[in-house]
Enzyme design. Structure first.
Site, PDB file in Angstrom:
ATOM      1  CG  ASP A  83       0.187  -9.416   2.223  1.00 27.82           C
ATOM      2  OD1 ASP A  83       1.253  -9.047   1.703  1.00 27.82           O
ATOM      3  OD2 ASP A  83      -0.280  -8.881   3.243  1.00 27.82           O
ATOM      4  CG  ASP A 105     -12.729  -8.495   5.749  1.00 25.74           C
ATOM      5  OD1 ASP A 105     -11.806  -9.113   5.191  1.00 25.74           O
ATOM      6  OD2 ASP A 105     -12.862  -8.432   6.992  1.00 25.74           O
ATOM      7  N   GLY A 151     -13.175 -14.265   1.414  1.00 23.74           N
ATOM      8  CA  GLY A 151     -12.712 -13.283   0.439  1.00 23.74           C
ATOM      9  C   GLY A 151     -12.912 -13.669  -1.012  1.00 23.74           C
ATOM     10  CG  PHE A 179      -5.706  -3.345   4.198  1.00 27.01           C
ATOM     11  CD1 PHE A 179      -5.328  -4.608   4.625  1.00 27.01           C
ATOM     12  CD2 PHE A 179      -7.042  -2.979   4.285  1.00 27.01           C
ATOM     13  CE1 PHE A 179      -6.272  -5.498   5.137  1.00 27.01           C
ATOM     14  CE2 PHE A 179      -7.993  -3.863   4.797  1.00 27.01           C
ATOM     15  CZ  PHE A 179      -7.601  -5.119   5.220  1.00 27.01           C
ATOM     16  CE  LYS A 216      -1.990  -6.245  -0.081  1.00 27.39           C
ATOM     17  NZ  LYS A 216      -2.103  -5.949   1.363  1.00 27.39           N
TER      18      LYS A 216
HETATM   19  P1  5GP Z   1      -1.124 -14.049   3.312  1.00 23.30           P
HETATM   20  O1  5GP Z   1      -1.065 -15.329   4.095  1.00 23.30           O
HETATM   21  O2  5GP Z   1      -0.847 -14.248   1.836  1.00 23.30           O
HETATM   22  O3  5GP Z   1      -0.231 -12.987   3.895  1.00 23.30           O
HETATM   23  O4  5GP Z   1      -2.552 -13.439   3.521  1.00 23.30           O
HETATM   24  C1  5GP Z   1      -3.626 -13.957   2.884  1.00 23.30           C
HETATM   25  C2  5GP Z   1      -4.950 -13.436   3.403  1.00 23.30           C
HETATM   26  O5  5GP Z   1      -4.841 -12.200   4.141  1.00 23.30           O
HETATM   27  C3  5GP Z   1      -5.820 -13.129   2.215  1.00 23.30           C
HETATM   28  O6  5GP Z   1      -6.476 -14.284   1.768  1.00 23.30           O
HETATM   29  C4  5GP Z   1      -6.734 -12.062   2.764  1.00 23.30           C
HETATM   30  O7  5GP Z   1      -7.813 -12.673   3.431  1.00 23.30           O
HETATM   31  C5  5GP Z   1      -5.866 -11.310   3.768  1.00 23.30           C
HETATM   32  N1  5GP Z   1      -5.290 -10.102   3.137  1.00 23.30           N
HETATM   33  C6  5GP Z   1      -4.013  -9.920   2.700  1.00 23.30           C
HETATM   34  N2  5GP Z   1      -3.846  -8.687   2.159  1.00 23.30           N
HETATM   35  C7  5GP Z   1      -5.057  -8.072   2.251  1.00 23.30           C
HETATM   36  C8  5GP Z   1      -5.544  -6.766   1.848  1.00 23.30           C
HETATM   37  O8  5GP Z   1      -4.858  -5.902   1.294  1.00 23.30           O
HETATM   38  N3  5GP Z   1      -6.854  -6.505   2.108  1.00 23.30           N
HETATM   39  C9  5GP Z   1      -7.685  -7.400   2.718  1.00 23.30           C
HETATM   40  N4  5GP Z   1      -8.945  -7.028   2.904  1.00 23.30           N
HETATM   41  N5  5GP Z   1      -7.259  -8.634   3.099  1.00 23.30           N
HETATM   42  C10 5GP Z   1      -5.973  -8.967   2.864  1.00 23.30           C
HETATM   43 MG    MG Z   2     -10.207 -10.387   5.925  1.00 24.10          MG
HETATM   44 MG    MG Z   3      -8.396 -15.039   1.156  1.00 20.63          MG
END
Ligand code: 5GP
Ligand code: MG
Ligand code: MG
Length: 187
Positions: A107, A163, A48, A156, A135
């Site tokens: 997130d 992606d 990403g 999202f 977020k």
């Molecule tokens: P976390 O561990 O902070 O919940 O999630 C981190 C990873 O989840 C990010 O690095 C990303 O790859 C994916 N992710 C979280 N939210 C989104 C979103 O809204 N869109 C996309 N495409 N990926 C997300």
């Molecule tokens: Mg992804």
């Molecule tokens: Mg990421």
């Protein structure tokens, strides 16, 4: 790839290309000021972070090395669990290096929390985080993201590295998808 190529898959553009590029320059200026005279290592989180990494690195005046990690977080569906597996580790020994993690989005913050403690145990000289997007849930976490591009709503998002099922990463803007793409109604 642009808005027209996406057709009816796109619900809306959340952050236009020009705003992204302006923000990257702002972040680079802050990082330049903070790392003046230091040997900086940028650690991008695959896949990403490829776009923000490439643009940020080029906007910096500070000489910077680049390395990459790929991690997968186990979780149910779209929620990450905080249980993380390293798919690709760094090539670089970060002992006594000034490390800046470059991420696309925070997130829950669970993936980054894990990454921070993993990298901290390797004793870098310093360790900070730059995330293009954040977020609302991440704001509540005890996770110090020093450089944040945009705080966005709990939706999202896709594009600029992000992606949905490995698609849409090569959009130059950040947007949201139409519900029919998720396999919902109206297909
Ligand atoms: P976390 O561990 O902070 O919940 O999630 C981190 C990873 O989840 C990010 O690095 C990303 O790859 C994916 N992710 C979280 N939210 C989104 C979103 O809204 N869109 C996309 N495409 N990926 C997300
Ligand atoms: Mg992804
Ligand atoms: Mg990421």
């Amino acid at each position: 790839m642009d808005e027209k190529d996406l057709g009816k898959d796109l619900a809306k553009v959340l952050i236009p290309e020009a705003d992204l590029q302006a923000k990257v320059k702002e972040l680079a200026a802050q990082i330049d000021a903070d790392y003046e005279g230091k040997d900086l290592l940028l650690v991008g989180v695959l896949k990403g972070a490829v776009m923000i990494m490439a643009d940020l690195a080029r906007a910096l005046h500070t000489p910077a090395s680049m390395d990459w990690m790929a991690v997968s977080s186990y979780g149910s569906g779209t929620k990450s669990s905080g249980v993380v597996r390293i798919l690709k580790d760094l090539d670089t020994d970060i002992l006594d290096r000034h490390v800046l993690i470059v991420e696309d989005i925070v997130d829950s913050g669970l993936t980054l929390s894990w990454l921070v403690s993993n990298l901290r145990s390797r004793n870098p000289a310093s360790l900070e985080i730059c995330a293009l997007l954040r977020k609302p849930e991440a704001v509540k976490m005890d996770l110090n993201v020093k450089y944040v591009g945009f705080d966005i709503p709990n939706e999202f998002v896709i594009g600029y590295g992000l992606d949905y099922a490995e698609k849409y990463r090569n959009l130059p803007f950040v947007g949201t998808l139409a519900p029919h793409v998720y396999g919902g109604n109206g297909g």
